[in-house]
Design a protein around this motif. Sequence first.
Motif, PDB file in Angstrom:
ATOM      1  N   PRO A  23     -58.216 -13.040  35.166  1.00 37.97           N
ATOM      2  CA  PRO A  23     -58.262 -11.949  36.143  1.00 37.97           C
ATOM      3  C   PRO A  23     -56.990 -11.095  36.158  1.00 37.97           C
ATOM      4  N   SER A  24     -55.919 -11.573  35.543  1.00 37.60           N
ATOM      5  CA  SER A  24     -54.708 -10.757  35.414  1.00 37.60           C
ATOM      6  C   SER A  24     -54.392 -10.571  33.918  1.00 37.60           C
ATOM      7  N   ALA A  25     -55.422 -10.143  33.203  1.00 40.20           N
ATOM      8  CA  ALA A  25     -55.329  -9.990  31.746  1.00 40.20           C
ATOM      9  C   ALA A  25     -54.395  -8.852  31.364  1.00 40.20           C
ATOM     10  N   TRP A  26     -53.857  -8.981  30.165  1.00 46.10           N
ATOM     11  CA  TRP A  26     -53.081  -7.905  29.564  1.00 46.10           C
ATOM     12  C   TRP A  26     -54.026  -6.937  28.863  1.00 46.10           C
ATOM     13  N   SER A  27     -53.613  -5.688  28.809  1.00 43.57           N
ATOM     14  CA  SER A  27     -54.355  -4.679  28.060  1.00 43.57           C
ATOM     15  C   SER A  27     -53.901  -4.719  26.599  1.00 43.57           C
ATOM     16  N   ILE A  28     -54.622  -4.033  25.748  1.00 41.84           N
ATOM     17  CA  ILE A  28     -54.196  -3.947  24.352  1.00 41.84           C
ATOM     18  C   ILE A  28     -52.818  -3.286  24.259  1.00 41.84           C
ATOM     19  N   GLU A  29     -52.546  -2.347  25.169  1.00 41.11           N
ATOM     20  CA  GLU A  29     -51.228  -1.694  25.174  1.00 41.11           C
ATOM     21  C   GLU A  29     -50.116  -2.699  25.472  1.00 41.11           C
ATOM     22  N   ASN A  30     -50.366  -3.628  26.404  1.00 40.09           N
ATOM     23  CA  ASN A  30     -49.380  -4.671  26.693  1.00 40.09           C
ATOM     24  C   ASN A  30     -49.090  -5.506  25.448  1.00 40.09           C
ATOM     25  N   TYR A  31     -50.158  -5.866  24.746  1.00 40.98           N
ATOM     26  CA  TYR A  31     -49.980  -6.664  23.529  1.00 40.98           C
ATOM     27  C   TYR A  31     -49.253  -5.876  22.441  1.00 40.98           C
TER      28      TYR A  31
END
Length: 147
Positions: A23-31
């Motif tokens: 529920p507090s996932a990272w976005s592709i931008e975060n990765y």
Amino acid sequence: MIIRELGAEEVGLLAEIDISVNPSAWSIENYLDAINNENQYILGIFDELDILIGGITYSSVLEEAEILQVCIASKEQGNGYASQLFNHLFDTLINSGVTQIFLEVRSNNIPAINLYHKLGFNIIAERKNYYRINGKLFDALVMAKSI
């Protein structure tokens, strides 16, 4: 199982796994930001068919490391893959001179807390109302492990 560092072309798959289970996932931008940060690393765990089933993102500076994000595909949870990922990470960090590892977890994420205790992490602090998920506030537990 194969555990290795992920490349920029693979983080989209990890982001999809993360979004599906966290529920507090990272976005592709975060990765992608993590891939481009010289102090952050992403390890992926792959099954025997070379399919990505999860990953762990961490930062490492001098003798300290911090786990930033962990996810395992829902159909693979409970099979010991997170433990394998962490144990591989511990070996990697020991070899690079790290002596202390930190992480943060939602106080209501009991399966993760149990896993972290099993891996030798201890609660060292609590951050009240740190996470906001679907309009609800949750405390964060800060955990640490010496290696």
